[in-house]
Enzyme design. Sequence first.
Site, PDB file in Angstrom:
ATOM      1  N   ILE A  17       0.827  -1.213   0.000  1.00  0.00           N
ATOM      2  CA  ILE A  17       0.000   0.000   0.000  1.00  0.00           C
ATOM      3  C   ILE A  17       0.868   1.273   0.000  1.00  0.00           C
ATOM      4  CG2 ILE A  17      -0.313   0.411   2.490  1.00  0.00           C
ATOM      5  CD1 ILE A  17      -3.373   0.548   1.899  1.00  0.00           C
ATOM      6  N   ASN A  30      -2.703   1.482  16.085  1.00  0.00           N
ATOM      7  CA  ASN A  30      -3.078   1.034  17.447  1.00  0.00           C
ATOM      8  C   ASN A  30      -3.598   2.255  18.192  1.00  0.00           C
ATOM      9  OD1 ASN A  30      -0.635   2.363  18.796  1.00  0.00           O
ATOM     10  ND2 ASN A  30       0.313   0.991  17.320  1.00  0.00           N
ATOM     11  N   GLY A  38       3.834  -4.553  10.768  1.00  0.00           N
ATOM     12  CA  GLY A  38       2.876  -4.700   9.674  1.00  0.00           C
ATOM     13  C   GLY A  38       2.790  -3.465   8.785  1.00  0.00           C
ATOM     14  N   VAL A  39       1.564  -3.166   8.361  1.00  0.00           N
ATOM     15  CA  VAL A  39       1.371  -2.038   7.437  1.00  0.00           C
ATOM     16  C   VAL A  39       1.702  -0.705   8.125  1.00  0.00           C
ATOM     17  CG1 VAL A  39      -1.130  -1.805   7.874  1.00  0.00           C
ATOM     18  CG2 VAL A  39      -0.195  -1.118   5.675  1.00  0.00           C
ATOM     19  N   ASP A  40       1.463  -0.627   9.426  1.00  0.00           N
ATOM     20  CA  ASP A  40       1.777   0.580  10.207  1.00  0.00           C
ATOM     21  C   ASP A  40       3.276   0.889  10.122  1.00  0.00           C
ATOM     22  OD1 ASP A  40       1.442   2.679  11.989  1.00  0.00           O
ATOM     23  OD2 ASP A  40       1.259   1.402  13.770  1.00  0.00           O
ATOM     24  N   SER A 127      -6.839  -5.314  10.732  1.00  0.00           N
ATOM     25  CA  SER A 127      -6.968  -6.317  11.814  1.00  0.00           C
ATOM     26  C   SER A 127      -6.619  -7.752  11.440  1.00  0.00           C
ATOM     27  CB  SER A 127      -8.380  -6.327  12.434  1.00  0.00           C
ATOM     28  OG  SER A 127      -8.531  -5.272  13.356  1.00  0.00           O
TER      29      SER A 127
HETATM   30  N1  AR6 Z   1       0.812  -2.986   2.368  1.00  0.00           N
HETATM   31  C1  AR6 Z   1      -0.444  -3.482   2.466  1.00  0.00           C
HETATM   32  N2  AR6 Z   1      -0.830  -4.362   3.417  1.00  0.00           N
HETATM   33  C2  AR6 Z   1       0.110  -4.743   4.307  1.00  0.00           C
HETATM   34  C3  AR6 Z   1       1.436  -4.265   4.293  1.00  0.00           C
HETATM   35  C4  AR6 Z   1       1.771  -3.340   3.271  1.00  0.00           C
HETATM   36  N3  AR6 Z   1       3.004  -2.830   3.167  1.00  0.00           N
HETATM   37  N4  AR6 Z   1       2.118  -4.856   5.318  1.00  0.00           N
HETATM   38  C5  AR6 Z   1       1.238  -5.676   5.950  1.00  0.00           C
HETATM   39  N5  AR6 Z   1       0.033  -5.617   5.344  1.00  0.00           N
HETATM   40  P1  AR6 Z   1      -1.226  -5.616  10.410  1.00  0.00           P
HETATM   41  P2  AR6 Z   1      -3.466  -5.321  12.306  1.00  0.00           P
HETATM   42  C6  AR6 Z   1      -1.223  -6.334   5.658  1.00  0.00           C
HETATM   43  O1  AR6 Z   1      -0.546  -6.616  11.262  1.00  0.00           O
HETATM   44  O2  AR6 Z   1      -3.741  -6.780  12.231  1.00  0.00           O
HETATM   45  C7  AR6 Z   1       0.740  -2.904  14.104  1.00  0.00           C
HETATM   46  O3  AR6 Z   1       1.830  -3.179  14.938  1.00  0.00           O
HETATM   47  C8  AR6 Z   1      -1.114  -7.618   6.424  1.00  0.00           C
HETATM   48  O4  AR6 Z   1      -0.751  -8.692   5.556  1.00  0.00           O
HETATM   49  O5  AR6 Z   1      -0.414  -4.576   9.743  1.00  0.00           O
HETATM   50  O6  AR6 Z   1      -4.613  -4.370  12.171  1.00  0.00           O
HETATM   51  C9  AR6 Z   1      -0.091  -1.739  14.611  1.00  0.00           C
HETATM   52  O7  AR6 Z   1       0.711  -0.762  15.226  1.00  0.00           O
HETATM   53  C10 AR6 Z   1      -2.538  -7.768   6.945  1.00  0.00           C
HETATM   54  O8  AR6 Z   1      -3.364  -8.379   5.953  1.00  0.00           O
HETATM   55  O9  AR6 Z   1      -2.381  -4.813  11.229  1.00  0.00           O
HETATM   56  C11 AR6 Z   1      -1.008  -2.389  15.588  1.00  0.00           C
HETATM   57  O10 AR6 Z   1      -0.397  -2.536  16.864  1.00  0.00           O
HETATM   58  C12 AR6 Z   1      -2.985  -6.314   7.129  1.00  0.00           C
HETATM   59  O11 AR6 Z   1      -2.010  -5.509   6.479  1.00  0.00           O
HETATM   60  C13 AR6 Z   1      -1.260  -3.745  14.987  1.00  0.00           C
HETATM   61  O12 AR6 Z   1      -0.146  -4.011  14.141  1.00  0.00           O
HETATM   62  C14 AR6 Z   1      -3.110  -5.873   8.570  1.00  0.00           C
HETATM   63  O13 AR6 Z   1      -2.036  -6.430   9.303  1.00  0.00           O
HETATM   64  C15 AR6 Z   1      -2.492  -3.744  14.110  1.00  0.00           C
HETATM   65  O14 AR6 Z   1      -2.735  -5.062  13.684  1.00  0.00           O
END
Ligand code: AR6
Length: 184
Positions: A17, A30, A38-40, A127
């Site tokens: 993204i 968060n 992750g994406v954050d 999530s």
């Molecule tokens: N582009 C698009 N999607 C992505 C990317 C990217 N670069 N990287 C990961 N994803 P997550 P959550 C997807 O874990 O479950 C963080 O530490 C990933 O494959 O990013 O909402 C925050 O600070 C998954 O399908 O977010 C919070 O503490 C989706 O993004 C916590 O994680 C969401 O995965 C939030 O957890």
Amino acid sequence: MEVRIDHVIISVSSGDITAWKGDLIVNASNSGLYGGGGVDGALHRAGGPQIAAECAAIRQKQGGVMPGEAALTSAGRLPNLGIIHTVGPIWKGGGAGETATLARCYISSLDLACARGARSIAFPNISTGIYNFPRQLACETALSAVVNYVRGAEPDKLPLNNITFICFEQENARLYGETLKTYI
Ligand code: AR6
């Protein structure tokens, strides 16, 4: 894969993204808006320290963001108009209102995007990573929240004309593609 509702195209694609070039990118953050994994983590790395500084200012002003709510910052050095930080629910088995909270993440983000006058917005699969929400249910919840939002809006009051879901994982890309087809 895409579906058109009035003037709005809802689409699904796979990839990172942080490379998307439209108006507003949604971040799965968060409650403290502390950059995480992750994406954050990817968005904070790509956008640079300006984003964390703006998150700190929001934290100071309003004490963070509740699950289901959203807040807007700039996109730092990314070319987008801004980043919407929403907070998904942590999956606890499904009895704690997780599905309704997840739907609210999409609605709050769309409300903010409309208030900002954005033409396009990209969502990650909120999530479904570290917060462990089941993928299929998350996909159905996300698509129905967004489709109902668009269907319920007065077309001339909806600045958005492009809403896209960017799936990082193949399994999510497949699920979103198949589920979006059911709205044709
Ligand atoms: N582009 C698009 N999607 C992505 C990317 C990217 N670069 N990287 C990961 N994803 P997550 P959550 C997807 O874990 O479950 C963080 O530490 C990933 O494959 O990013 O909402 C925050 O600070 C998954 O399908 O977010 C919070 O503490 C989706 O993004 C916590 O994680 C969401 O995965 C939030 O957890």
